[in-house]
Design a protein around this motif. Structure first.
Motif, PDB file in Angstrom:
ATOM      1  N   UNK A   1      -2.181 -11.479   1.775  1.00 41.99           N
ATOM      2  CA  UNK A   1      -1.239 -12.084   0.836  1.00 41.99           C
ATOM      3  C   UNK A   1      -0.060 -11.152   0.588  1.00 41.99           C
ATOM      4  N   UNK A   2      -0.347  -9.854   0.450  1.00 37.13           N
ATOM      5  CA  UNK A   2       0.726  -8.879   0.236  1.00 37.13           C
ATOM      6  C   UNK A   2       1.696  -8.875   1.414  1.00 37.13           C
ATOM      7  N   UNK A   3       1.164  -8.954   2.628  1.00 36.64           N
ATOM      8  CA  UNK A   3       2.029  -9.003   3.806  1.00 36.64           C
ATOM      9  C   UNK A   3       2.873 -10.275   3.823  1.00 36.64           C
ATOM     10  N   UNK A   4       2.291 -11.386   3.368  1.00 38.70           N
ATOM     11  CA  UNK A   4       3.058 -12.638   3.293  1.00 38.70           C
ATOM     12  C   UNK A   4       4.232 -12.493   2.330  1.00 38.70           C
ATOM     13  N   UNK A   5       3.967 -11.874   1.184  1.00 40.24           N
ATOM     14  CA  UNK A   5       5.038 -11.651   0.212  1.00 40.24           C
ATOM     15  C   UNK A   5       6.099 -10.742   0.819  1.00 40.24           C
TER      16      UNK A   5
ATOM     17  N   UNK B   1      -1.077  -4.662  -4.910  1.00 38.75           N
ATOM     18  CA  UNK B   1      -0.236  -5.244  -3.861  1.00 38.75           C
ATOM     19  C   UNK B   1       0.223  -6.659  -4.203  1.00 38.75           C
ATOM     20  N   UNK B   2      -0.402  -7.274  -5.199  1.00 40.25           N
ATOM     21  CA  UNK B   2      -0.023  -8.636  -5.577  1.00 40.25           C
ATOM     22  C   UNK B   2       0.971  -8.659  -6.737  1.00 40.25           C
ATOM     23  N   UNK B   3       1.535  -7.516  -7.102  1.00 35.57           N
ATOM     24  CA  UNK B   3       2.409  -7.508  -8.279  1.00 35.57           C
ATOM     25  C   UNK B   3       3.632  -8.394  -8.093  1.00 35.57           C
ATOM     26  N   UNK B   4       4.089  -8.574  -6.865  1.00 35.24           N
ATOM     27  CA  UNK B   4       5.264  -9.419  -6.600  1.00 35.24           C
ATOM     28  C   UNK B   4       4.901 -10.750  -5.963  1.00 35.24           C
TER      29      UNK B   4
ATOM     30  N   UNK C   1      -8.328  -9.661 -11.991  1.00 30.72           N
ATOM     31  CA  UNK C   1      -7.923  -9.256 -13.337  1.00 30.72           C
ATOM     32  C   UNK C   1      -6.790  -8.245 -13.273  1.00 30.72           C
ATOM     33  N   UNK C   2      -6.937  -7.250 -12.418  1.00 30.44           N
ATOM     34  CA  UNK C   2      -5.906  -6.221 -12.294  1.00 30.44           C
ATOM     35  C   UNK C   2      -4.628  -6.799 -11.673  1.00 30.44           C
ATOM     36  N   UNK C   3      -4.793  -7.660 -10.682  1.00 30.25           N
ATOM     37  CA  UNK C   3      -3.623  -8.257 -10.032  1.00 30.25           C
ATOM     38  C   UNK C   3      -2.778  -9.031 -11.039  1.00 30.25           C
ATOM     39  N   UNK C   4      -3.446  -9.745 -11.937  1.00 29.90           N
ATOM     40  CA  UNK C   4      -2.731 -10.536 -12.943  1.00 29.90           C
ATOM     41  C   UNK C   4      -1.959  -9.629 -13.895  1.00 29.90           C
ATOM     42  N   UNK C   5      -2.584  -8.517 -14.286  1.00 28.33           N
ATOM     43  CA  UNK C   5      -1.909  -7.572 -15.184  1.00 28.33           C
ATOM     44  C   UNK C   5      -0.675  -6.977 -14.504  1.00 28.33           C
ATOM     45  N   UNK C   6      -0.828  -6.564 -13.262  1.00 24.45           N
ATOM     46  CA  UNK C   6       0.306  -5.992 -12.531  1.00 24.45           C
ATOM     47  C   UNK C   6       1.442  -7.013 -12.413  1.00 24.45           C
ATOM     48  N   UNK C   7       1.078  -8.241 -12.041  1.00 28.29           N
ATOM     49  CA  UNK C   7       2.100  -9.270 -11.832  1.00 28.29           C
ATOM     50  C   UNK C   7       2.870  -9.585 -13.111  1.00 28.29           C
ATOM     51  N   UNK C   8       2.155  -9.647 -14.228  1.00 28.13           N
ATOM     52  CA  UNK C   8       2.786 -10.116 -15.471  1.00 28.13           C
ATOM     53  C   UNK C   8       3.488  -9.030 -16.271  1.00 28.13           C
TER      54      UNK C   8
END
Length: 360
Positions: free
Chosen positions: A159-163, A211-214, A264-271
């Motif tokens: 997913x990170x590579x897709x972004x 890696x999902x922050x964006x 859980x961590x991915x959501x925190x980073x993203x938001x």
């Protein structure tokens, strides 16, 4: 054919010892000794399945020997049956509290002695089998956890590579961010800053999830995401929505997953990676320590990488310029403790990460 089980019989009375030997020898590999000291010498050479231990002995009595047995990891699991001529409830209670599995009173009744021994050997054998089964199950469980973790991290990488592939202007940004964060976290741990929060994190999930922050940028149009120039105010407002879009998307994934620890961590980073210490960030205008530590860390790493990278609307800044800007933002844009750690400890590591990534 199974080998006979080993029994050490300890009694300072040679007559009793001879009786024990004669009773046990047809069924068990028997080692009769006349003192606790000789028992410990023998234990250096063999590992018995059971010990028959006389209580009343000179020099080192049964209770004292039992304490020594239980204090030694190599011997503590050997079942011990006490032998005694005294019918004393308190003495028996003491022996059981020390770890004896049973008491047998003298003079011995051979059939009863053998039945008691058989029972406790059977129990010990069952205990060993359960321990081996438990160890096997634990190994399989750990193996499954590793497999699931590897799968989750592989999905995160894809997913990170897709972004990354959608955003043509930020090559390598997502993978560099993970390395920056790791440096910052290690420095915080060494300095004892925010240690309670960091100790509660699952690092196997936290760093890959960064890696999902964006991830919300997937929903931003190419005309804005890859615009060859500075965004207009209206376009920038649209770009800012990627934080909430990403958090909402991860939230939907959480609802459909029984164990969503890694999300859980991915959501925190993203938001929260665009929130500011002074409350002037987005999407929720959080301030100070109301911003999760994950987001405060990401803010430093994200801005540093943006500053030292080429963008359609700017040239790459030097490392020294980027450090100066990060430090000047302490207490306004960034957590002041994090900027201090950044400036004093990890900024050179950031420069190295950025340089290596450029050369790859």
């Amino acid at each position: 054919m199974n080998k006979p089980m080993k029994i050490i019989a300890v009694d300072d009375n040679l007559t009793n010892l001879s009786v024990l030997k004669n009773v046990l020898k047809p069924l068990y590999e028997t080692y009769p000794v006349s003192s606790a000291a000789k028992m410990f010498d023998l234990l250096e050479r063999i590992k018995p399945d059971l010990i028959l231990l006389d209580v009343e002995m000179p020099e080192l009595n049964g209770h004292e020997a039992m304490r020594l047995l239980k204090s030694n990891p190599a011997h503590k699991d050997i079942p011990v049956i006490f032998l005694t001529a005294l019918v004393d409830e308190q003495d028996e209670m003491t022996g059981l509290e020390l770890g004896a599995v049973d008491y047998i009173y003298k003079p011995f009744v051979a059939p009863l002695l053998l039945r008691r021994i058989e029972t406790h050997l059977s129990l010990a054998d069952t205990k060993r089998e359960l321990q081996e089964l438990n160890t096997s199950i634990q190994k399989k469980l750990i193996g499954k956890i590793v497999e699931v973790t590897e799968l989750q991290n592989a999905i995160l990488d894809i997913v990170a590579d897709m972004v990354e592939n959608r955003d043509e202007t930020t090559g390598g940004h997502i993978h560099r961010i993970k390395k920056y964060l790791n440096c910052m976290i290690e420095a915080l741990v060494d300095a004892g800053i925010y240690s309670d929060e960091i100790c509660a994190w699952n690092m196997d999930f936290l760093l890959p999830s960064s890696q999902l922050h964006d991830v919300g940028k997937i929903a931003i149009s190419d005309s804005i995401l890859n615009k060859p120039g500075k965004l207009t105010d209206e376009e920038f407002e649209i770009m800012k929505t990627h934080s909430q879009i990403g958090a909402d998307a991860i939230g939907r994934m959480e609802k459909n997953t029984k164990d969503s620890s890694f999300l859980k961590y991915a959501k925190i980073f993203a938001s929260t990676h665009h929130e500011r210490w002074d409350g002037k960030g987005y999407p929720n205008g959080l301030s100070g320590t109301n911003i999760p530590l994950e987001g405060r860390l990401m803010a430093v790493a994200d801005v540093y990488d943006a500053l030292v990278s080429v963008r359609p609307y700017k040239e790459a800044m030097s490392h020294e310029q980027a450090v100066k800007i990060i430090l000047s933002g302490g207490g306004t844009q960034f957590d002041p403790q994090l900027t201090q750690i950044f400036g004093n400890i990890v900024s050179d590591q950031f420069a190295e990460i950025a340089t290596i990534s450029e050369s790859v």
